[in-house]
Design an enzyme around this catalytic site. Structure first.
Site, PDB file in Angstrom:
ATOM      1  N   LYS A  36       0.840  -1.197   0.000  1.00 33.05           N
ATOM      2  CA  LYS A  36       0.000   0.000   0.000  1.00 33.05           C
ATOM      3  C   LYS A  36       0.873   1.244   0.000  1.00 33.05           C
ATOM      4  O   LYS A  36       2.084   1.171   0.256  1.00 33.05           O
ATOM      5  CB  LYS A  36      -0.924   0.008   1.227  1.00 33.05           C
ATOM      6  CG  LYS A  36      -0.195  -0.025   2.559  1.00 33.05           C
ATOM      7  CD  LYS A  36      -1.167  -0.078   3.718  1.00 33.05           C
ATOM      8  CE  LYS A  36      -0.413  -0.073   5.051  1.00 33.05           C
ATOM      9  NZ  LYS A  36      -1.331  -0.026   6.206  1.00 33.05           N
ATOM     10  N   TYR A  59      15.253  31.800   2.250  1.00 32.48           N
ATOM     11  CA  TYR A  59      14.085  32.628   2.533  1.00 32.48           C
ATOM     12  C   TYR A  59      14.077  33.117   3.985  1.00 32.48           C
ATOM     13  O   TYR A  59      14.490  32.396   4.906  1.00 32.48           O
ATOM     14  CB  TYR A  59      12.793  31.848   2.261  1.00 32.48           C
ATOM     15  CG  TYR A  59      12.455  31.717   0.801  1.00 32.48           C
ATOM     16  CD1 TYR A  59      12.237  32.840   0.008  1.00 32.48           C
ATOM     17  CD2 TYR A  59      12.330  30.462   0.211  1.00 32.48           C
ATOM     18  CE1 TYR A  59      11.913  32.708  -1.344  1.00 32.48           C
ATOM     19  CE2 TYR A  59      12.002  30.321  -1.131  1.00 32.48           C
ATOM     20  CZ  TYR A  59      11.800  31.461  -1.897  1.00 32.48           C
ATOM     21  OH  TYR A  59      11.487  31.340  -3.233  1.00 32.48           O
TER      22      TYR A  59
END
Length: 891
Positions: free
Chosen positions: A552, A781
């Site tokens: 999965k 940033y």
């Protein structure tokens, strides 16, 4: 494949086996098979060896192989179908009943080979018999056999010796890393009269193994590469490991090793078994036979200067790493052993071994071009790579070497790929075979044909000459350049492509043209490591217990159908996915294993039924929705719908409670189209010893609740509750099946188990730019990263859009550059982040743009990142973006 004539009766005599046949006693055997999934050649001239291990039993596949025409079997027990000397071909004992967990094959009827009944050779131990047969075969030849062992470097030394010596000798060598108790006999089986030199690799993992390999290889020359930590856990210390490895050389004419490993010298000196052993050492000591005087590393090459017999000698190799230098010197030492006699040297100490004259005269010096050959050594490809390619193709790249044995291995890997129906082989001439070319390429054509390749593209003058031998779709070119100019690459579509070529042909150009373009951050998935982990858990299972593999969440980020295909090939019993669309994609990729869908949704039930998927049923609501879907989609040709009942035994997530069971069983009993395939539950804390009492309570509830269901049914039902950690911690509650998820991908529940598992995934990127940042300047940033001193930073193309958690920024996390940690400086950007490599440079490492960077992998385990982030490895692995290119490789 051997050209030597062996008959079934002769093999029975060699192995002290009992011949059981109503067919031919003089059945000719040329090929040996140990894996029923691989086709090695003509099945009528093949003998299948039914090996037995803690994980599997080859006897289970005899019936399948008889159907495919194999006529000879080396067994330790006879199949039920054998009555007297005949193989029973009719009747209930032979007619195979497909169990409820199996996928029905297109035909389950026995097809008796037209050539007669199978022959069985009954022995007490099939592995011992294989080894005995190989030892007999080895002694049919009197040419030199070089045996190579050591903790590392075995395969490199073997392959480089082949590159150096093959222009002058007809060399047979071990395929890839066939160095085990099984691999060595199969390597020896390839020895034939047309060769005049063999190079065989030998490896061990525990005490008691090397004596068996020595008996099989019976080497004349030995090379001991190095001592390292591999398999340390099964040896008391390095001395025991060295002693075990040295057993390979008890009968050699001479042993080559590096005198820096004093432990080898010590073990030789203190063992009477090696009192008369001749040695050839290399190193920097005056007493070394090949004395290394100077090693000069340049940008892309290393010059090694030494002296031998008071003569100055020199080689240059196109590598600068220390491991390659050591491997090259081992090869160089063998050349010196070949080239002349030793001088008799004085004894090192009274009572110690002396070096004696005339070590080996059976190999001649390969000539004056030896320096040229060292300078042109090529890297040894240690793995096959599987990549996404253009037009929805898959590309298997094995374009670094080419010989007939590695071709067979690569073709087997190609045949494992089921995501595409069509398979194409791009093959170059195979060089330096030392055999008649027409005969050789006839054998190549036979091997390719036996693998059912749909199309071959041949490149090289020899293949061009013998192209008519290949019966499949074909096109041939004399050069790689001709192919790239004339062949329309856009015609490759929805197929698996194997690229197999000698380095001389420059197949990297074809690889670059075919592979799907992606940015420079990649997730590597080691398929062999995953198989190792599967077998680790499988070996812990009681007989008859099945294993369900969890694929999965994109196989925990590793890629769905590639992993599912591998698990199917290695005979996992079940797969589990989270959602129906994941299961549908696997079915489209020709995955035929039973697949459980753990979170079926109302709108996906029609698709679930259409693709023969099996839903987890955790409530009456979803059960009633499934009934409605069955009614909508039912036709008389369909069988029952298998369902998996989820019980809530204390985790309080999904699942039926005790109060729901009467209603559940009533619905199932009233609907003949429903079949309960399994009943299962989840353990809430299987890895936590402090919660073992709660785990015991869960198991008791599970037993009681599942019994309430099964007693109302008239057919057997699989029960399962254990996950990866539970398999290791609670062997007494394996029930009928276990589920393995994160453990398959190399994450153990504790440190001890982690040592025994292998890392499967490595996230790596590259340095795209290096910058100098002055003290006080900022990076990234919001100016979050401030340089406290003059700093060198490296920019790498991986960011939070790739799945890199932003919390790792601002020196919380780091990556590995040249084996050293480099902190992430400043905020992590969407597509980039910056590393402080100042300390890496201070450690004396040269760092350049284009160098690789490890985000996580062996050097920096994902479990360590999880600790830093206060999370679990699942979250990190499943968070890697789909835009990150996956590359699958098999070592």
């Amino acid at each position: 494949m051997t050209q030597t004539k062996y008959t079934a009766s002769k093999i029975a005599q060699i192995t002290n086996g009992k011949l059981i046949t109503s067919g031919e006693k003089d059945l000719v055997i040329r090929d040996l098979m140990i894996d029923s999934r691989h086709q090695v050649g003509d099945p009528e001239e093949s003998m299948f060896i039914a090996l037995v291990s803690p994980r599997n039993d080859g006897h289970k596949y005899i019936r399948e192989l008889v159907n495919r025409g194999v006529r000879c079997f080396l067994v330790s027990s006879l199949p039920d179908e054998v009555q007297g000397s005949k193989f029973k071909v009719q009747g209930s004992r032979f007619n195979h009943q497909v169990s409820s967990t199996e996928q029905r094959a297109p035909s389950t009827e026995y097809r008796a080979p037209s050539t007669g009944q199978p022959t069985f050779i009954l022995v007490p131990d099939t592995l011992a018999a294989l080894q005995k047969l190989a030892a007999f075969h080895r002694r049919e030849f009197d040419y030199p056999v070089v045996a190579v062992t050591g903790s590392n470097g075995k395969t490199i030394v073997k392959e480089w010796l082949y590159q150096i010596l093959s222009p002058d000798f007809k060399v047979i060598r071990s395929p890839k890393s066939y160095n085990s108790q099984i691999g060595v006999p199969l390597s020896i089986w390839n020895m034939e009269t047309q060769y005049n030199l063999a190079i065989i690799e030998a490896g061990i993992s525990q005490p008691g193994e090397m004596e068996k390999l020595e008996e099989i290889i019976y080497p004349t020359i030995g090379i001991f590469t190095m001592i390292g930590p591999a398999h340390d856990e099964l040896f008391s210390d390095d001395a025991e490991k060295v002693t075990e490895k040295l057993k390979l050389f008890r009968n050699v004419e001479i042993l080559i090793y590096n005198s820096d490993y004093q432990i080898i010298t010590n073990q030789l000196d203190h063992s009477p078994d090696f009192a008369n052993l001749k040695t050839f050492t290399w190193g920097e000591r005056d007493t070394d036979d090949l004395r290394i005087q100077r090693i000069v590393k340049e940008e892309n090459q290393t010059t090694i200067r030494g002296s031998f017999q008071e003569k100055e000698i020199e080689i240059t190799i196109p590598f600068i790493d220390n491991a390659s230098i050591d491997n090259a010197i081992h090869c160089w030492a063998l050349i010196q052993v070949q080239s002349s006699r030793f001088k008799t040297q004085e004894k090192r100490d009274e009572g110690r071994r002396s070096k004696v004259e005339d070590p080996v005269s059976s190999i001649k010096h390969p000539g004056s071009s030896i320096a040229y050959r060292f300078k042109n050594l090529t890297p040894v490809a240690m793995r096959l790579e599987l990549k996404e390619a253009i037009n929805s193709c898959s590309l298997i790249n094995d374009s670094y070497n080419s010989d007939i044995n590695s071709l067979s291995i690569a073709l087997d890997f190609l045949m494992q790929q089921n995501q595409h129906k069509n398979k194409t082989l791009i093959l170059s001439d195979i060089l330096q075979t030392g055999r008649d070319q027409e005969e050789f390429y006839r054998e190549v054509a036979r091997i390719v044909t036996s693998r059912e390749v749909d199309r071959i593209i041949g490149i090289g003058p020899e293949l061009f000459r013998y192209q008519e031998m290949f019966p499949m779709k074909r096109v041939f070119y004399e050069t790689t350049e001709d192919f790239l100019i004339q062949f329309p690459l856009s015609s490759f579509r929805d197929e698996s492509i194997l690229l197999k070529g000698a380095r001389k042909f420059g197949f990297e150009q074809i690889s670059q043209a075919l592979q799907q373009k992606a940015h420079e951050t990649i997730l590597e998935i080691n398929l062999q490591a995953l198989v190792h982990n599967l077998n680790y858990f499988r070996a812990k299972l009681n007989p008859g217990v099945k294993i369900m593999a969890m694929v999965k969440a994109f196989s925990y980020g590793s890629g769905s159908f590639e992993i599912a295909n591998l698990l199917q090939f290695h005979r996992a019993d079940y797969l589990a996915v989270a959602y129906t669309d994941e299961g549908v994609e696997l079915r489209k990729a020709d995955i035929t294993l039973p697949i459980m869908v753990m979170s079926p949704e109302d709108q996906s039930l029609d698709s679930l039924l259409a693709w023969n998927l099996e839903p987890e049923i955790y409530s009456l609501r979803i059960l009633h929705m499934l009934e409605e879907a069955i009614e909508r989609n039912y036709n008389s040709s369909q069988g029952v719908v298998r369902i998996h009942i989820k019980l809530d035994t204390g985790m309080h997530r999904l699942g039926f409670g005790p109060q729901d069971l009467d209603a559940l069983t009533e619905v199932v009993k009233q609907n003949p189209r429903l079949h309960i395939q399994s009943i299962f539950s989840h353990l809430a804390a299987s890895e936590a010893k402090g919660h073992d009492s709660f785990t015991t309570d869960q198991v008791n509830r599970f037993r009681k609740m599942s019994e309430a269901i099964t007693r109302e049914l008239d057919y057997p039902v699989l029960l399962h509750i254990l996950n990866s950690a539970g398999i290791s911690r609670f062997p007494e509650i394996q029930f009928d099946m276990v589920r393995s998820g994160i453990g398959l991908y190399g994450i153990g529940y504790n440190r001890e188990e982690q040592k025994r598992l292998r890392n499967v995934t490595t996230l790596r990127t590259v340095i795209v730019q290096i910058k100098e940042v002055k003290r006080g300047e900022t990076v990234g940033y919001n100016r979050a990263g401030k340089a406290g001193k003059d700093t060198t930073i490296a920019v790498v193309p991986v960011g939070y859009a790739d799945g890199l958690n932003r919390k790792l920024g601002n020196r919380i996390g780091h990556m590995m550059v040249k084996g050293h940690p480099a902190p992430i400086i400043g905020n992590i950007c969407m597509d980039l982040c910056m590393l402080d490599i100042t300390e890496v440079l201070a450690a004396g490492k040269e760092v350049e743009e284009g160098d690789q960077v490890i985000v996580f992998g062996n050097q920096l385990p994902v479990s360590e990142l999880a600790k830093i982030l206060d999370t679990i490895p699942y979250e990190i692995m499943t968070g890697i973006s789909r835009r990150v290119k996956r590359i699958y490789f098999y070592e």
